[in-house]
Motif scaffolding. Structure first.
Motif, PDB file in Angstrom:
ATOM      1  N   ARG A  87       0.738  -1.150  -0.042  1.00  0.00           N
ATOM      2  CA  ARG A  87       0.233   0.069   0.038  1.00  0.00           C
ATOM      3  C   ARG A  87       0.621   1.356   0.050  1.00  0.00           C
ATOM      4  NH1 ARG A  87      -5.654  -0.569   2.668  1.00  0.00           N
ATOM      5  NH2 ARG A  87      -5.814   1.422   1.499  1.00  0.00           N
ATOM      6  N   ALA A  88       2.050   1.282   0.609  1.00  0.00           N
ATOM      7  CA  ALA A  88       2.975   2.358   0.453  1.00  0.00           C
ATOM      8  C   ALA A  88       3.331   2.546  -0.798  1.00  0.00           C
ATOM      9  CB  ALA A  88       4.295   2.125   1.673  1.00  0.00           C
ATOM     10  N   ALA A  89       3.797   1.558  -1.373  1.00  0.00           N
ATOM     11  CA  ALA A  89       4.348   1.661  -2.657  1.00  0.00           C
ATOM     12  C   ALA A  89       3.485   2.057  -3.730  1.00  0.00           C
ATOM     13  CB  ALA A  89       4.703   0.340  -3.422  1.00  0.00           C
ATOM     14  N   GLU A  90       2.173   1.727  -3.683  1.00  0.00           N
ATOM     15  CA  GLU A  90       1.075   2.133  -4.502  1.00  0.00           C
ATOM     16  C   GLU A  90       0.600   3.709  -4.048  1.00  0.00           C
ATOM     17  OE1 GLU A  90      -1.357  -2.288  -4.624  1.00  0.00           O
ATOM     18  OE2 GLU A  90      -2.278  -0.610  -3.330  1.00  0.00           O
ATOM     19  N   GLY A  91       0.830   3.974  -3.080  1.00  0.00           N
ATOM     20  CA  GLY A  91       0.709   5.326  -2.420  1.00  0.00           C
ATOM     21  C   GLY A  91      -0.741   5.558  -2.195  1.00  0.00           C
ATOM     22  N   THR A  92      -1.371   4.405  -1.446  1.00  0.00           N
ATOM     23  CA  THR A  92      -2.721   4.466  -0.884  1.00  0.00           C
ATOM     24  C   THR A  92      -2.565   4.315   0.537  1.00  0.00           C
ATOM     25  OG1 THR A  92      -2.675   1.756  -1.171  1.00  0.00           O
ATOM     26  CG2 THR A  92      -3.600   3.241  -2.855  1.00  0.00           C
ATOM     27  N   LEU A  93      -1.536   4.405   1.269  1.00  0.00           N
ATOM     28  CA  LEU A  93      -1.247   4.073   2.756  1.00  0.00           C
ATOM     29  C   LEU A  93      -1.598   5.338   3.294  1.00  0.00           C
ATOM     30  CD1 LEU A  93      -0.466   2.273   5.131  1.00  0.00           C
ATOM     31  CD2 LEU A  93       1.961   3.243   4.805  1.00  0.00           C
ATOM     32  N   GLY A  94      -1.230   6.694   2.699  1.00  0.00           N
ATOM     33  CA  GLY A  94      -1.700   7.732   3.310  1.00  0.00           C
ATOM     34  C   GLY A  94      -3.057   8.282   3.404  1.00  0.00           C
ATOM     35  N   SER A  95      -3.846   7.420   2.793  1.00  0.00           N
ATOM     36  CA  SER A  95      -5.309   7.573   2.955  1.00  0.00           C
ATOM     37  C   SER A  95      -5.891   7.025   4.265  1.00  0.00           C
ATOM     38  CB  SER A  95      -6.273   7.050   1.768  1.00  0.00           C
ATOM     39  OG  SER A  95      -6.153   5.572   1.679  1.00  0.00           O
ATOM     40  N   LEU A  96      -5.303   6.028   4.571  1.00  0.00           N
ATOM     41  CA  LEU A  96      -5.374   5.336   6.109  1.00  0.00           C
ATOM     42  C   LEU A  96      -4.820   5.873   6.966  1.00  0.00           C
ATOM     43  CD1 LEU A  96      -5.499   1.564   5.137  1.00  0.00           C
ATOM     44  CD2 LEU A  96      -7.317   2.938   5.734  1.00  0.00           C
ATOM     45  N   LEU A  97      -3.390   6.478   6.956  1.00  0.00           N
ATOM     46  CA  LEU A  97      -2.431   6.822   8.113  1.00  0.00           C
ATOM     47  C   LEU A  97      -1.891   8.125   7.387  1.00  0.00           C
ATOM     48  CD1 LEU A  97      -0.609   3.405   8.792  1.00  0.00           C
ATOM     49  CD2 LEU A  97      -2.798   4.659  10.159  1.00  0.00           C
ATOM     50  N   PRO A  98      -2.318   9.349   7.655  1.00  0.00           N
ATOM     51  CA  PRO A  98      -1.527  10.415   7.449  1.00  0.00           C
ATOM     52  C   PRO A  98       0.035  10.462   7.632  1.00  0.00           C
ATOM     53  CG  PRO A  98      -3.672  11.165   8.528  1.00  0.00           C
ATOM     54  CD  PRO A  98      -3.578   9.668   8.584  1.00  0.00           C
ATOM     55  N   ALA A  99       0.914  10.917   6.774  1.00  0.00           N
ATOM     56  CA  ALA A  99       2.398  11.105   7.139  1.00  0.00           C
ATOM     57  C   ALA A  99       2.337  11.711   8.577  1.00  0.00           C
ATOM     58  CB  ALA A  99       2.900  11.656   6.014  1.00  0.00           C
ATOM     59  N   GLY A 100       3.309  11.092   9.145  1.00  0.00           N
ATOM     60  CA  GLY A 100       3.747  11.902  10.394  1.00  0.00           C
ATOM     61  C   GLY A 100       2.703  11.394  11.805  1.00  0.00           C
ATOM     62  N   MET A 101       1.735  10.643  11.396  1.00  0.00           N
ATOM     63  CA  MET A 101       0.731  10.579  12.471  1.00  0.00           C
ATOM     64  C   MET A 101       1.014   9.384  13.325  1.00  0.00           C
ATOM     65  SD  MET A 101      -3.355   9.807  12.499  1.00  0.00           S
ATOM     66  CE  MET A 101      -4.111  10.880  13.447  1.00  0.00           C
ATOM     67  N   PRO A 102       1.016   9.520  14.691  1.00  0.00           N
ATOM     68  CA  PRO A 102       1.752   8.329  15.648  1.00  0.00           C
ATOM     69  C   PRO A 102       0.704   7.265  15.431  1.00  0.00           C
ATOM     70  CG  PRO A 102       1.907  10.509  16.904  1.00  0.00           C
ATOM     71  CD  PRO A 102       1.183  10.793  15.514  1.00  0.00           C
ATOM     72  N   VAL A 103       1.183   6.082  15.439  1.00  0.00           N
ATOM     73  CA  VAL A 103       0.464   4.858  14.865  1.00  0.00           C
ATOM     74  C   VAL A 103       0.516   3.645  16.183  1.00  0.00           C
ATOM     75  CG1 VAL A 103       0.231   2.969  13.570  1.00  0.00           C
ATOM     76  CG2 VAL A 103       0.663   5.180  12.626  1.00  0.00           C
TER      77      VAL A 103
END
Length: 171
Positions: A87-103
């Motif tokens: 999902r990171a490679a596809e660019g779809t991870l950011g729709s679930l987890l905004p960049a820099g947000m603690p997880v």
């Protein structure tokens, strides 16, 4: 074994002290670091009650689709461990987890390292991350409500893992 004095001057061998206690500065470093990597289910629950899950941090359920349907923590994002890199490679991870947000990641329980694997993948991608120790198993055993394909559930607290009657352990 280490010989130690106990009340009354009787010497005993200590299995606990057969390896010396860490120096205080080392203990401070170790325990502070450990808390920076882990959260427990009661802390996640407290933040869920305050409306912080999804705002202050994302809660990621790293289990399979079947496990997600069986039960999940309210407000969790479903992101199976094996999908993170793709999902990171596809660019779809950011729709679930905004960049820099603690997880905070979780999986089934103490016998499963899926949350650790998910936390590692997310750390590789630059996310600040913690692992929820105990996983979904201890969420349920401590009597916290969860959602499933059949609706919401309110389990009974397991008195071997948390105070009965809804009392907080206050630790």
């Amino acid at each position: 074994m280490v010989m130690s004095q106990v009340a009354g001057g009787v010497e005993t061998s200590s299995a606990v002290l057969s390896t010396p206690v860490a120096a205080n500065r080392d203990a401070l470093t170790y325990f502070a670091a450990r808390l920076s990597f882990e959260a427990d289910v009661s802390d996640v629950h407290a933040d869920l009650e305050l409306g912080l899950v999804g705002r202050a941090f994302a809660l990621v359920d790293s289990r399979s689709d079947e496990s997600w349907e069986q039960g999940r923590i309210p407000g969790a994002v479903h992101l199976p461990t094996r999908q993170i890199a793709r999902r990171a490679a596809e660019g779809t991870l950011g729709s679930l987890l905004p960049a820099g947000m603690p997880v905070v990641t979780y999986c089934w329980g103490p016998g499963c390292n899926g949350a650790t694997k998910a936390a590692l993948e997310l750390a590789r991608l630059g996310y600040p991350v913690k692992e929820m120790i105990g996983g979904f198993e201890y969420w349920v055993r401590e009597g916290y409500a969860y959602e499933s394909a059949r609706g919401s559930r309110n389990p009974t607290t397991d008195p071997l893992t948390a105070p009965a009657g809804g009392a907080a352990c206050a630790c």
